[in-house]
Design a protein around this motif. Structure first.
Motif, PDB file in Angstrom:
ATOM      1  N   ARG A  79       0.823  -1.216   0.000  1.00 19.93           N
ATOM      2  CA  ARG A  79       0.000   0.000   0.000  1.00 19.93           C
ATOM      3  C   ARG A  79       0.850   1.256   0.000  1.00 19.93           C
ATOM      4  O   ARG A  79       0.464   2.280  -0.584  1.00 19.93           O
ATOM      5  CB  ARG A  79      -0.935  -0.026   1.206  1.00 19.93           C
ATOM      6  N   THR A  80       2.011   1.204   0.634  1.00 26.97           N
ATOM      7  CA  THR A  80       2.919   2.354   0.602  1.00 26.97           C
ATOM      8  C   THR A  80       3.340   2.664  -0.823  1.00 26.97           C
ATOM      9  O   THR A  80       3.308   3.828  -1.265  1.00 26.97           O
ATOM     10  CB  THR A  80       4.159   2.085   1.477  1.00 26.97           C
ATOM     11  N   PHE A  81       3.721   1.644  -1.576  1.00 21.00           N
ATOM     12  CA  PHE A  81       4.109   1.874  -2.973  1.00 21.00           C
ATOM     13  C   PHE A  81       2.923   2.336  -3.807  1.00 21.00           C
ATOM     14  O   PHE A  81       3.055   3.227  -4.652  1.00 21.00           O
ATOM     15  CB  PHE A  81       4.725   0.613  -3.567  1.00 21.00           C
ATOM     16  N   ARG A  82       1.780   1.758  -3.577  1.00 21.11           N
ATOM     17  CA  ARG A  82       0.605   2.163  -4.358  1.00 21.11           C
ATOM     18  C   ARG A  82       0.249   3.623  -4.094  1.00 21.11           C
ATOM     19  O   ARG A  82      -0.246   4.320  -4.988  1.00 21.11           O
ATOM     20  CB  ARG A  82      -0.589   1.265  -4.012  1.00 21.11           C
ATOM     21  N   ARG A  83       0.508   4.066  -2.883  1.00 19.31           N
ATOM     22  CA  ARG A  83       0.211   5.452  -2.543  1.00 19.31           C
ATOM     23  C   ARG A  83       1.213   6.421  -3.164  1.00 19.31           C
ATOM     24  O   ARG A  83       0.870   7.551  -3.516  1.00 19.31           O
ATOM     25  CB  ARG A  83       0.202   5.611  -1.022  1.00 19.31           C
ATOM     26  N   LEU A  84       2.448   5.979  -3.324  1.00 20.65           N
ATOM     27  CA  LEU A  84       3.523   6.878  -3.747  1.00 20.65           C
ATOM     28  C   LEU A  84       3.767   6.886  -5.253  1.00 20.65           C
ATOM     29  O   LEU A  84       4.354   7.835  -5.772  1.00 20.65           O
ATOM     30  CB  LEU A  84       4.826   6.505  -3.023  1.00 20.65           C
ATOM     31  N   VAL A  85       3.384   5.814  -5.950  1.00 16.03           N
ATOM     32  CA  VAL A  85       3.647   5.762  -7.387  1.00 16.03           C
ATOM     33  C   VAL A  85       2.343   5.514  -8.136  1.00 16.03           C
ATOM     34  O   VAL A  85       1.456   4.815  -7.635  1.00 16.03           O
ATOM     35  CB  VAL A  85       4.679   4.663  -7.745  1.00 16.03           C
ATOM     36  N   PRO A  86       2.208   6.089  -9.332  1.00 18.05           N
ATOM     37  CA  PRO A  86       0.958   5.920 -10.079  1.00 18.05           C
ATOM     38  C   PRO A  86       0.847   4.576 -10.787  1.00 18.05           C
ATOM     39  O   PRO A  86      -0.243   4.177 -11.190  1.00 18.05           O
ATOM     40  CB  PRO A  86       1.021   7.063 -11.094  1.00 18.05           C
ATOM     41  N   GLN A  87       1.968   3.895 -10.961  1.00 19.75           N
ATOM     42  CA  GLN A  87       1.946   2.653 -11.730  1.00 19.75           C
ATOM     43  C   GLN A  87       1.359   1.492 -10.918  1.00 19.75           C
ATOM     44  O   GLN A  87       1.258   1.543  -9.694  1.00 19.75           O
ATOM     45  CB  GLN A  87       3.371   2.271 -12.166  1.00 19.75           C
TER      46      GLN A  87
END
Length: 385
Positions: free
Chosen positions: A40-48
């Motif tokens: 979820r951290t990555f999903r929040r920080l990157v649009p891909q």
């Protein structure tokens, strides 16, 4: 030798492990909520979109439980290195797209039967795939600078044109184009940008050949944050999935390694411990045995540097780490066999981390996690936040 059966009335009552205590001598506890939080951290920080890399049994964490947690948190792809890893995920009911990049010709039919995407780097690999018509989806890999796998730039036009020819015949679909960063941190941004530009050129050439890939991907966990690549559709998170935080995102380590003291003894000043007596006590002290060794993934080279947590105290590892066990110095603490020991965790209670062990061993935390042997059971939990 005659074996004597002890009457049940004389047998000691079995003690149930306390909460958080290993059921046996040792265990690795994997917090699946940390895996979800990291995705979820990555999903929040990157649009891909997120491709969760669960190769090598999810870096030793357990491929199927980790894959399920990652997908539950929003990962839309899974990535593995080897064909058998992909087949295991499909056999356990994972239905999201899966990409694998190491396989042999004999495995292609099995992969195609369960709809696993395969990576192609050469014309020869392309021909192998076409000769196994069960494989439908492929990703063409361009070598942009890692020089480990992927098509050499000078062979890329031929590869893409041949792939487009086969796609027009209905033999396969080129679902993706990808490459792999050789550097992932901000300090090497110039190299990463160079690789991104090469990949962009490769995509242009592929489109000119008639291909229309659905996904383009380059970035690893660190590159997902340090590389601005809005034209890529996926980021591949491996290290970050498990809480290996290379760029300071506040990721949560998902694993802690626990054990119990197996034996305790008092030694006198001048007495040595373990093979070769590399350690000789300079005072009377209590030493305790931890039943894990290099056969379980405890790096032998960390002997004399590492420590563990017991009774909220860091106890140094003394003497050589052996195949099945190592010794710690408890000083004058009145420890007893069966007491809980944390070899590594997230550090929140003062215990060492996997990064600490990596530093002591002169390696990376990836190797510490992947090195944990099969004798260490994995237990899964959902820690309350």
């Amino acid at each position: 030798m005659n074996l004597v059966q002890i009457p049940s009335r004389h047998r000691p009552a079995a003690r149930r492990p306390a909460v958080g205590e290993p059921a046996g001598l040792s265990e690795a506890v994997v917090d699946l909520s940390a895996v979800r939080d990291n995705v979820r951290t990555f999903r929040r920080l990157v649009p891909q979109g997120v491709l969760a890399v669960v190769k090598a049994d999810a870096f030793g964490h357990g491929a199927v439980p980790v894959a399920r947690a990652a997908v539950d948190a929003g990962a839309t792809w899974l990535g593995v290195a080897r064909a058998d890893e992909a087949l295991q995920l499909r056999a356990d009911g994972l239905t999201v797209p899966i990409l694998t990049w190491l396989y042999d010709a004999a495995e292609l039919m099995l992969l195609g039967d369960v709809d696993v995407d395969v990576s192609i780097s050469t014309i020869a690999e392309l021909h192998h795939v076409v000769s196994n018509p069960s494989v439908h989806h492929v990703h063409l890999k361009l070598d942009t600078g890692l020089h480990r796998s992927g098509s050499a730039p000078g062979q890329w036009i031929e590869l893409t044109r041949t792939a487009a020819h086969y796609e027009a015949l209905g033999a396969l679909t080129v679902r993706g184009i990808w490459s792999h960063l050789s550097h992932g941190d901000a300090a090497d941004a110039v190299q990463s940008r160079r690789q991104l530009e090469l990949l962009r050129t490769g995509v242009v050439l592929a489109r000119r050949a008639g291909l229309r890939p659905g996904v383009v991907h380059l970035a690893n966990s660190a590159g997902a944050i340090t590389l601005d690549a809005p034209d890529c559709d996926l980021v591949r998170i491996g290290a970050g999935l498990y809480g290996i935080d290379e760029v300071g995102l506040g990721l949560r380590p998902a694993m802690r390694l626990m054990s119990k003291l197996a034996q305790v003894r008092r030694i006198r000043a001048g007495e040595g411990v373990s093979y070769g007596h590399d350690f000789v006590a300079d005072r009377d002290t209590t030493v305790a045995l931890v039943p894990l060794g290099y056969a379980d993934g405890i790096p032998r080279v960390a002997s004399g540097q590492a420590s563990v947590l017991c009774r909220a105290v860091r106890m140094p590892v003394i003497g050589r780490i052996a195949m099945d066990q190592f010794v710690v110095d408890a000083g004058d603490l009145p420890v007893e066999p069966g007491e809980l020991v944390t070899i590594f965790g997230d550090g929140s209670h003062g215990e060492p981390t996997a990064q600490d062990w990596a530093d002591w061993a002169g390696t990376i935390p990836h190797e510490i996690y992947c090195g944990l042997g099969s004798r260490v059971p994995r237990r899964y939990e959902e820690a309350a936040r």
